[in-house]
Design an enzyme around this catalytic site. Structure first.
Site, PDB file in Angstrom:
ATOM      1  N   ASP A   1      77.597  32.350  64.964  1.00  0.00           N
ATOM      2  CA  ASP A   1      77.099  33.679  64.615  1.00  0.00           C
ATOM      3  C   ASP A   1      78.161  34.707  64.998  1.00  0.00           C
ATOM      4  O   ASP A   1      78.718  34.660  66.106  1.00  0.00           O
ATOM      5  CB  ASP A   1      75.795  33.966  65.364  1.00  0.00           C
ATOM      6  CG  ASP A   1      75.176  35.288  64.935  1.00  0.00           C
ATOM      7  OD1 ASP A   1      74.513  35.299  63.885  1.00  0.00           O
ATOM      8  OD2 ASP A   1      75.380  36.292  65.647  1.00  0.00           O
TER       9      ASP A   1
ATOM     10  N   ASP B   1      75.498  36.513  58.553  1.00  0.00           N
ATOM     11  CA  ASP B   1      76.684  36.347  59.391  1.00  0.00           C
ATOM     12  C   ASP B   1      76.630  35.047  60.183  1.00  0.00           C
ATOM     13  O   ASP B   1      77.233  34.935  61.244  1.00  0.00           O
ATOM     14  CB  ASP B   1      76.832  37.534  60.344  1.00  0.00           C
ATOM     15  CG  ASP B   1      75.635  37.680  61.285  1.00  0.00           C
ATOM     16  OD1 ASP B   1      74.583  37.084  60.987  1.00  0.00           O
ATOM     17  OD2 ASP B   1      75.759  38.386  62.302  1.00  0.00           O
TER      18      ASP B   1
END
Length: 389
Positions: free
Chosen positions: A249, A292
């Site tokens: 992430d 993301d």
């Protein structure tokens, strides 16, 4: 002969229309132009007498040679390969020079022999390529077969012309030459049709690959990586092999979008995806599963091997430049885990997600692991880990 021209023009039209529809299929454009050139060569042959002898010989044979080479380039493009044409172009030019030199009517048999030999040699790289890729399906095998047939016709025509000679009226009362063009017309139609089938197959395969790719980063999309993970998990259950996964992430990704615009956010995603892909092994896979967030699958790998690769990714991301409007460079947090023999995809992902949140709690820009209880590890995985240690 007129039928040959009509068929070549029809194949040209069909291939160019398909190429216009399938814009990514470059090979069809090459093949379309190749048949157009061959029809031009046949037309010049039909108009013999209306064009000066030397010019007619150079143009008609040049069109045939260029058509053969473009057929090779087009087929290579359909197979996803590159065609190296330099040496073959040089050979075609040498043959053209010889044919222009022997332009007198009494040299007709010699010209046919030179032309047949040159066509035979120019088709060799196509045959070799098709032979090497025969495992890609029936269509490629059939293309190989018809190419061999075409080359056999060239050999037969050249040899028989040298042995029996040829009249100045190339097609009048000349069974050999008429038969050659009739047979090669059939073979040419078959090759053209099979090329269209191959193009359709490659276009379908390309669409399927694109349906599983994230267009921004080039990584697999969620569907693609989850399908791959499910297949790897099934394989591990059969073979008791190791398998690890990692969730990555981007830390504070929202700041890059808010302070530097969405173009900066897209740039960060591409750079992070590049850092991941450059540090994976050939058999590892990466997919973007959220805005993301990335999922990495490590086949035949325990947690120790996954940790090494995750640390390499962290190091690569650490070398990315800073974004002035944000005041910092992007970083990532990573959570990874190893398969347990009873894991479902959901359980494996949940454990990787817990490891990811542990990395976030530790201040981000790091990698954390969460494993299933040791007693639940299958024997194959335990051996793999001890060997790695």
């Amino acid at each position: 002969m007129g039928n040959d021209v009509v068929v070549c023009l029809l194949l040209t039209l069909v291939m160019l229309l398909m190429a216009a529809h399938l814009r990514e299929t470059t090979g069809l454009r090459y093949l379309g132009v190749s048949y157009l050139l061959m029809s031009c060569g046949l037309s010049v042959l039909l108009l013999r007498g209306a064009v000066p002898a030397v010019a007619a010989i150079v143009i008609q044979n040049g069109c045939f040679y260029a058509g053969i080479l473009l057929q090779f380039a087009g087929t290579q493009a359909l197979l996803g390969l590159r065609a190296r044409l330099g040496p073959w172009i040089a050979m075609a030019v040498l043959s053209e020079t010889a044919l222009g030199f022997y332009h007198q009517p009494r040299h007709l048999a010699l010209r046919i022999a030179i032309f047949s030999a040159t066509c035979l040699v120019l088709r060799m790289p196509l045959l070799v390529s098709l032979w090497r890729n025969a495992g890609r399906g029936l269509v490629v095998k059939l293309l190989s077969g018809f190419t061999v047939f075409f080359m056999a016709c060239e050999i037969a025509r050249g040899v028989l012309t040298v042995v029996f000679g040829v009249s100045r009226e190339l097609f009048k009362n000349n069974i050999l030459q008429v038969s050659y063009f009739a047979v090669t017309l059939i073979a040419g139609c078959a090759i053209g049709f099979l090329s269209l089938v191959l193009a359709a197959q490659e276009a379908t395969a390309l669409s399927e690959r694109r349906a599983r790719r994230d267009m921004l980063t080039g990584a697999l999309n969620r569907m693609g990586i989850e399908e791959l993970l499910a297949a790897e998990l099934s394989r591990c259950r059969r073979t008791h092999a190791a398998l690890s996964v990692a969730l990555l992430d981007i830390d504070d990704f929202k700041f890059f979008n808010d302070k530097d615009g969405h173009s900066a956010g897209d740039d960060v995603l591409r750079k992070i995806a590049g850092c991941i892909s450059r540090n994976l092994r050939p058999y590892d896979a990466c997919g973007r599963i959220g805005g993301d967030e990335f999922l990495v699958v490590f086949p035949a790998s325990g947690s120790l091997e996954a940790e090494v690769i995750c640390n390499r990714i962290l190091e690569a991301v650490g070398h990315l430049p800073s974004y002035p409007n944000v005041g910092r460079a992007p970083t990532v947090s990573i959570g990874f885990t190893q398969i347990d023999e009873h894991d479902t995809v959901e359980e494996l992902m949940n454990r990787a997600d817990e490891a990811l949140y542990a990395a976030k709690r530790l201040g981000k820009n790091c990698a954390q692991v969460k494993l299933a209880p040791i007693g639940a590890q299958p024997s194959g995985v335990a051996l793999h880990l001890s060997a790695s240690a």
